[in-house]
Design a protein around this motif. Structure first.
Motif, PDB file in Angstrom:
ATOM      1  N   MET A   7     -16.418 -30.494 -17.754  1.00  0.00           N
ATOM      2  CA  MET A   7     -15.126 -30.966 -17.094  1.00  0.00           C
ATOM      3  C   MET A   7     -14.204 -30.382 -16.540  1.00  0.00           C
ATOM      4  N   ILE A   8     -13.914 -29.485 -17.579  1.00  0.00           N
ATOM      5  CA  ILE A   8     -12.791 -28.797 -17.745  1.00  0.00           C
ATOM      6  C   ILE A   8     -12.569 -27.602 -16.889  1.00  0.00           C
ATOM      7  N   ASN A   9     -14.208 -27.278 -16.353  1.00  0.00           N
ATOM      8  CA  ASN A   9     -14.397 -25.679 -16.317  1.00  0.00           C
ATOM      9  C   ASN A   9     -14.415 -26.567 -13.947  1.00  0.00           C
ATOM     10  N   ARG A  10     -14.009 -28.120 -13.680  1.00  0.00           N
ATOM     11  CA  ARG A  10     -13.792 -28.689 -12.798  1.00  0.00           C
ATOM     12  C   ARG A  10     -12.824 -28.838 -12.527  1.00  0.00           C
ATOM     13  N   LEU A  11     -11.838 -27.835 -13.304  1.00  0.00           N
ATOM     14  CA  LEU A  11     -10.518 -28.307 -12.435  1.00  0.00           C
ATOM     15  C   LEU A  11     -10.227 -27.191 -12.007  1.00  0.00           C
ATOM     16  N   GLY A  12      -8.939 -26.565 -11.316  1.00  0.00           N
ATOM     17  CA  GLY A  12      -8.370 -25.469 -10.909  1.00  0.00           C
ATOM     18  C   GLY A  12      -8.158 -24.474 -11.612  1.00  0.00           C
ATOM     19  N   GLN A  13      -8.005 -23.249 -11.142  1.00  0.00           N
ATOM     20  CA  GLN A  13      -7.738 -22.024 -12.496  1.00  0.00           C
ATOM     21  C   GLN A  13      -6.370 -22.401 -13.045  1.00  0.00           C
ATOM     22  N   LEU A  14      -4.984 -22.797 -12.255  1.00  0.00           N
ATOM     23  CA  LEU A  14      -3.892 -23.458 -13.197  1.00  0.00           C
ATOM     24  C   LEU A  14      -4.031 -24.366 -14.264  1.00  0.00           C
ATOM     25  N   GLU A  15      -4.987 -25.267 -14.043  1.00  0.00           N
ATOM     26  CA  GLU A  15      -4.973 -26.470 -14.132  1.00  0.00           C
ATOM     27  C   GLU A  15      -5.532 -26.037 -15.701  1.00  0.00           C
ATOM     28  N   LYS A  16      -6.597 -25.565 -15.295  1.00  0.00           N
ATOM     29  CA  LYS A  16      -7.233 -24.925 -16.093  1.00  0.00           C
ATOM     30  C   LYS A  16      -6.968 -24.171 -18.239  1.00  0.00           C
ATOM     31  N   SER A  17      -5.863 -23.016 -16.828  1.00  0.00           N
ATOM     32  CA  SER A  17      -5.422 -22.317 -17.838  1.00  0.00           C
ATOM     33  C   SER A  17      -4.157 -23.024 -18.997  1.00  0.00           C
ATOM     34  N   ILE A  18      -3.434 -24.474 -18.134  1.00  0.00           N
ATOM     35  CA  ILE A  18      -2.650 -25.087 -18.858  1.00  0.00           C
ATOM     36  C   ILE A  18      -3.530 -25.665 -19.895  1.00  0.00           C
ATOM     37  N   ILE A  19      -4.538 -26.109 -19.970  1.00  0.00           N
ATOM     38  CA  ILE A  19      -5.168 -27.466 -20.321  1.00  0.00           C
ATOM     39  C   ILE A  19      -5.623 -26.556 -21.342  1.00  0.00           C
ATOM     40  N   LEU A  20      -6.175 -25.113 -21.305  1.00  0.00           N
ATOM     41  CA  LEU A  20      -6.592 -24.367 -22.607  1.00  0.00           C
ATOM     42  C   LEU A  20      -5.651 -24.201 -23.684  1.00  0.00           C
ATOM     43  N   LEU A  21      -3.989 -24.256 -23.219  1.00  0.00           N
ATOM     44  CA  LEU A  21      -3.416 -23.537 -23.853  1.00  0.00           C
ATOM     45  C   LEU A  21      -2.532 -24.640 -24.864  1.00  0.00           C
ATOM     46  N   TYR A  22      -2.806 -26.107 -23.926  1.00  0.00           N
ATOM     47  CA  TYR A  22      -2.411 -27.290 -24.852  1.00  0.00           C
ATOM     48  C   TYR A  22      -3.420 -27.665 -25.421  1.00  0.00           C
ATOM     49  N   LEU A  23      -4.734 -27.706 -25.690  1.00  0.00           N
ATOM     50  CA  LEU A  23      -5.889 -27.617 -26.655  1.00  0.00           C
ATOM     51  C   LEU A  23      -5.175 -26.880 -27.228  1.00  0.00           C
ATOM     52  N   GLU A  24      -4.567 -25.351 -27.357  1.00  0.00           N
ATOM     53  CA  GLU A  24      -4.847 -24.570 -28.244  1.00  0.00           C
ATOM     54  C   GLU A  24      -3.370 -24.312 -29.209  1.00  0.00           C
ATOM     55  N   GLY A  64       4.842 -19.340 -16.620  1.00  0.00           N
ATOM     56  CA  GLY A  64       5.772 -19.282 -15.843  1.00  0.00           C
ATOM     57  C   GLY A  64       6.605 -19.843 -14.653  1.00  0.00           C
ATOM     58  N   LEU A  65       5.939 -20.949 -15.469  1.00  0.00           N
ATOM     59  CA  LEU A  65       6.214 -23.101 -15.311  1.00  0.00           C
ATOM     60  C   LEU A  65       7.636 -23.332 -15.385  1.00  0.00           C
ATOM     61  N   THR A  66       7.802 -24.472 -14.919  1.00  0.00           N
ATOM     62  CA  THR A  66       9.355 -24.813 -15.845  1.00  0.00           C
ATOM     63  C   THR A  66       8.570 -25.890 -17.220  1.00  0.00           C
ATOM     64  N   VAL A  67       9.444 -26.150 -18.050  1.00  0.00           N
ATOM     65  CA  VAL A  67       8.919 -27.174 -18.639  1.00  0.00           C
ATOM     66  C   VAL A  67       8.723 -28.419 -17.982  1.00  0.00           C
ATOM     67  N   THR A  68       9.106 -28.989 -17.097  1.00  0.00           N
ATOM     68  CA  THR A  68       9.132 -30.291 -16.860  1.00  0.00           C
ATOM     69  C   THR A  68       8.034 -30.574 -15.747  1.00  0.00           C
ATOM     70  N   ASN A  69       7.669 -29.338 -15.067  1.00  0.00           N
ATOM     71  CA  ASN A  69       6.528 -28.761 -14.652  1.00  0.00           C
ATOM     72  C   ASN A  69       5.145 -28.820 -15.382  1.00  0.00           C
ATOM     73  N   ILE A  70       5.301 -28.080 -16.769  1.00  0.00           N
ATOM     74  CA  ILE A  70       3.805 -28.406 -17.334  1.00  0.00           C
ATOM     75  C   ILE A  70       3.685 -29.984 -18.185  1.00  0.00           C
ATOM     76  N   ALA A  71       4.759 -30.274 -18.131  1.00  0.00           N
ATOM     77  CA  ALA A  71       4.216 -32.007 -18.790  1.00  0.00           C
ATOM     78  C   ALA A  71       4.238 -33.070 -18.192  1.00  0.00           C
ATOM     79  N   THR A  72       4.879 -32.695 -16.762  1.00  0.00           N
ATOM     80  CA  THR A  72       3.585 -33.354 -15.649  1.00  0.00           C
ATOM     81  C   THR A  72       2.021 -32.886 -15.209  1.00  0.00           C
ATOM     82  N   LYS A  73       2.229 -31.601 -15.354  1.00  0.00           N
ATOM     83  CA  LYS A  73       0.719 -31.512 -15.048  1.00  0.00           C
ATOM     84  C   LYS A  73      -0.075 -31.594 -16.511  1.00  0.00           C
ATOM     85  N   ILE A  74       0.389 -31.463 -16.984  1.00  0.00           N
ATOM     86  CA  ILE A  74      -0.512 -31.970 -18.547  1.00  0.00           C
ATOM     87  C   ILE A  74      -1.101 -33.499 -18.104  1.00  0.00           C
ATOM     88  N   SER A  75       0.033 -34.510 -18.072  1.00  0.00           N
ATOM     89  CA  SER A  75      -0.293 -35.668 -17.552  1.00  0.00           C
ATOM     90  C   SER A  75      -1.381 -35.862 -16.325  1.00  0.00           C
TER      91      SER A  75
END
Length: 161
Positions: free
Chosen positions: A108-125, A137-148
């Motif tokens: 499922m993660i591999n179906r995400l876009g490159q930025l989403e894949k990078s963010i979720i990888l870091l989140y899972l770490e 290089g994104l804002t913390v607020t942007n990260i929170a929104t994207k993770i959600s």
């Protein structure tokens, strides 16, 4: 010079699994795990003398690893749809429930876009939003929104499977 080499090798040994995890998510038929790993280590070696330790070593490694893998994929123009968990997974006769769930998650993660894949990888770490922000290089607020949003996408994909 030898001291710098020993220090670098020590850092690579300490973060070897992290580098492999990042490379793993970007593996394609044209970009094998070992090729990507070698490119990342080479780029880390080239950048090591300029590393000023203004951020954590892990942040610096993630940033270079992600950028290297994404650049490799862009050059190849071959974005993967599915990545197998390991070269041997097809040969294994039995996978336990945890391995099956992990395989499904990676699919499922591999179906995400490159930025989403990078963010979720870091989140899972288990990187903090601040660390993810620093790496991407994104804002913390942007990260929170994207993770959600990524979590919602993954839930939806899971229901569809």
């Amino acid at each position: 010079m030898e001291n710098v080499e020993q220090e670098f090798l020590s850092v690579i040994r300490e973060y070897e699994r992290v580098i492999y995890k990042v490379c793993y998510l970007y593996t394609t038929p044209n970009a094998t795990l070992n090729d990507l790993y070698q490119d990342v280590v080479l780029n880390l070696w080239r950048a090591y003398p300029k590393f000023r330790r203004e951020c954590k070593v892990s942040t610096w490694i993630y940033r270079i690893a992600l950028n290297t893998c994404i650049s490799f994929i862009r050059k190849e123009k071959n974005i993967p749809e599915i990545v197998t968990l390991s070269q041997d997974s097809d040969r294994m006769e039995e996978l336990d429930e945890t391995q099956n769930m992990l395989k499904q998650l990676y699919r499922m993660i591999n179906r995400l876009g490159q930025l989403e894949k990078s963010i979720i990888l870091l989140y899972l770490e288990e990187k903090s939003y601040e660390e993810i922000s620093e790496i991407t290089g994104l804002t913390v607020t942007n990260i929170a929104t994207k993770i959600s949003r990524i979590k919602d996408k993954l839930r939806k994909m899971n229901k569809e499977e």
